[in-house]
Motif scaffolding. Structure first.
Motif, PDB file in Angstrom:
ATOM      1  N   GLN A 153       9.119 -18.320  44.591  1.00 26.93           N
ATOM      2  CA  GLN A 153      10.446 -18.943  45.104  1.00 26.93           C
ATOM      3  C   GLN A 153      11.554 -17.949  44.296  1.00 26.93           C
ATOM      4  O   GLN A 153      12.820 -17.518  44.605  1.00 26.93           O
ATOM      5  CB  GLN A 153      10.813 -19.995  44.317  1.00 26.93           C
ATOM      6  N   GLY A 157      15.149 -23.766  44.995  1.00 27.15           N
ATOM      7  CA  GLY A 157      13.699 -24.062  44.562  1.00 27.15           C
ATOM      8  C   GLY A 157      13.677 -25.268  44.114  1.00 27.15           C
ATOM      9  O   GLY A 157      14.253 -25.458  43.321  1.00 27.15           O
ATOM     10  N   THR A 196       6.683 -21.906  41.473  1.00 26.25           N
ATOM     11  CA  THR A 196       8.173 -20.612  41.124  1.00 26.25           C
ATOM     12  C   THR A 196       7.992 -19.799  40.997  1.00 26.25           C
ATOM     13  O   THR A 196       8.914 -18.637  41.515  1.00 26.25           O
ATOM     14  CB  THR A 196       7.945 -21.621  39.464  1.00 26.25           C
ATOM     15  N   GLY A 230      14.685 -20.231  41.370  1.00 28.16           N
ATOM     16  CA  GLY A 230      14.114 -19.353  42.245  1.00 28.16           C
ATOM     17  C   GLY A 230      14.846 -20.179  43.665  1.00 28.16           C
ATOM     18  O   GLY A 230      15.521 -20.976  43.482  1.00 28.16           O
ATOM     19  N   ILE A 231      14.549 -19.954  45.218  1.00 26.79           N
ATOM     20  CA  ILE A 231      14.768 -20.207  46.096  1.00 26.79           C
ATOM     21  C   ILE A 231      13.827 -20.494  47.284  1.00 26.79           C
ATOM     22  O   ILE A 231      12.524 -19.430  46.749  1.00 26.79           O
ATOM     23  CB  ILE A 231      15.970 -19.787  46.947  1.00 26.79           C
ATOM     24  N   LYS A 232      13.327 -21.312  48.091  1.00 24.79           N
ATOM     25  CA  LYS A 232      12.843 -22.103  49.189  1.00 24.79           C
ATOM     26  C   LYS A 232      13.319 -20.649  49.787  1.00 24.79           C
ATOM     27  O   LYS A 232      12.458 -20.404  50.597  1.00 24.79           O
ATOM     28  CB  LYS A 232      12.273 -23.391  49.854  1.00 24.79           C
ATOM     29  N   SER A 233      14.498 -21.688  50.895  1.00 23.42           N
ATOM     30  CA  SER A 233      14.226 -20.405  51.627  1.00 23.42           C
ATOM     31  C   SER A 233      16.217 -20.374  51.268  1.00 23.42           C
ATOM     32  O   SER A 233      16.948 -20.738  50.914  1.00 23.42           O
ATOM     33  CB  SER A 233      14.492 -21.165  53.012  1.00 23.42           C
ATOM     34  N   HIS A 279      11.261 -16.601  53.080  1.00 29.65           N
ATOM     35  CA  HIS A 279      11.204 -17.793  52.750  1.00 29.65           C
ATOM     36  C   HIS A 279      10.019 -17.801  51.843  1.00 29.65           C
ATOM     37  O   HIS A 279       9.448 -16.763  52.029  1.00 29.65           O
ATOM     38  CB  HIS A 279      10.412 -18.475  54.006  1.00 29.65           C
ATOM     39  N   ALA A 280      10.041 -17.950  51.055  1.00 29.57           N
ATOM     40  CA  ALA A 280       9.672 -18.062  49.915  1.00 29.57           C
ATOM     41  C   ALA A 280       7.575 -18.733  50.438  1.00 29.57           C
ATOM     42  O   ALA A 280       7.655 -19.843  51.869  1.00 29.57           O
ATOM     43  CB  ALA A 280       9.209 -18.648  48.594  1.00 29.57           C
ATOM     44  N   GLU A 325      14.517 -15.239  45.463  1.00 29.05           N
ATOM     45  CA  GLU A 325      15.819 -15.401  45.050  1.00 29.05           C
ATOM     46  C   GLU A 325      15.900 -13.041  45.214  1.00 29.05           C
ATOM     47  O   GLU A 325      16.943 -13.065  45.568  1.00 29.05           O
ATOM     48  CB  GLU A 325      16.227 -15.752  43.993  1.00 29.05           C
TER      49      GLU A 325
END
Length: 319
Positions: free
Chosen positions: A86, A115, A83, A119-122, A77-78, A90
């Motif tokens: 996130q 994200g 950004t 990137g990604i949030k989770s 989890h970010a 990643e």
């Protein structure tokens, strides 16, 4: 039964190494007496091989926990920071995927929340392979990144965080009772890097366990029915891991590994600027090979954490 089998295997492996060590030492002594350089080189190679396998077995002996042999789920989890955080989440997903590939583990994507930009949030993976949970369990916690941000036009140094949560896949031998009345089930449209599995129907499933506020979700499968079944498996695993955590907290008289995603709670720091250093704050193990770590070279950190955990009694879990 499994624990007994593992013990018998460890004992037989140790005895075999002892015999091979004796043979190599004897060969070395004879070769030295006779001045046989070729035989002496063979003896040295045999001794090096035994030493390498002793070290490998020593690592395996650290995997003595109740569910260490199981597959596991790994969530990332970010933290706060948009950004930047996130992107770090990643990077961590890639790091653990690379580590798993080196171990020969199967990595199955289960869920990803994209994200707001890069990137990604989770993300949630299932790692399948011998002792997957045993190796990864001490990775739960907050990981801190320090670097010159590629998203900062002024090239300033940023500190950001992401959290990791690891819990074992439970098999049929482990009974976990769940009252479905205690759960809320939501469906939604899949999103993220799911490839052909991401569709325009409400096939993704999220289950919330109200008594514990545990939330699991899955969007990887093709149908809502399959995703729902995966979610129930993950919820059983999370509740089982929660029980293990309670026992460990009782033994160690400390908080569980999952902490606030920010300052003061990190277990490891990854510093890319102004110098190169990855340091585990629990064991003091560190390396300047930051790129190697980001490419999945994590065993030294995991082994040190496992050894420290056993030393403090963290794996002495009672039924």
């Amino acid at each position: 039964m499994r624990e007994r089998t593992q013990l018998d295997s460890a004992i037989s492996g140790t005895k075999r190494l002892e015999r091979e060590l004796d043979d190599a030492v004897t060969l070395s002594e004879l070769a030295d007496e006779e001045g046989d350089e070729k035989a002496l080189e063979e003896a040295r190679a045999a001794l090096a091989d035994v030493l390498a396998r002793v070290k490998a077995q020593e690592l395996e002996s650290l995997l003595s926990g109740e569910a260490d042999g199981n597959d596991c789920y790994l969530e990332i989890h970010a933290g706060q920071g948009g950004t930047e955080a996130q992107d770090w989440a990643e990077m961590m997903a890639r790091m653990y995927s690379r580590w798993a590939e080196k171990k020969g583990y199967k990595v199955e994507y289960l869920e990803e929340s994209a994200g707001d930009g890069p990137g990604i949030k989770s993300v949630t993976f299932r790692m399948s392979g011998n002792n997957a949970y045993g190796w990864l369990k001490t990775e739960s916690g907050v990981h801190r990144l320090v670097r010159i941000s590629p998203f900062d036009s002024n090239a300033r140094r940023h500190t950001t965080f992401a959290s990791v949560w690891v819990y074992p896949v439970v098999d049929d031998s482990i009974q976990v009772e769940i009252n479905e009345k205690d759960c809320r089930i939501d469906t939604y449209r899949s999103s993220g890097a799911g490839g052909q599995h991401v569709n325009k129907t409400d096939s993704a499933v999220r289950i919330t366990h109200n008594p514990t506020n545990i939330v699991v979700q899955c969007q990887n499968e093709r149908s809502q029915h399959q995703n729902r079944a995966k979610c129930w498996e993950m919820l059983r695993a999370r509740l089982y891991e929660l029980e293990l955590e309670k026992r460990e907290a009782k033994l160690q008289q400390q908080e569980a590994a999952k902490t606030d995603n920010g300052w003061g709670h990190q277990i490891r720091s990854y510093v890319l600027q102004p110098y190169q250093l990855v340091k585990d704050l629990r064991t003091e193990v560190e390396t300047s090979d930051t790129q190697g770590v980001l490419d999945g070279d994590l065993d030294k950190f995991m082994a040190a954490s496992l050894a420290a955990r056993i030393k403090t009694g963290g794996d002495v879990l009672q039924n």
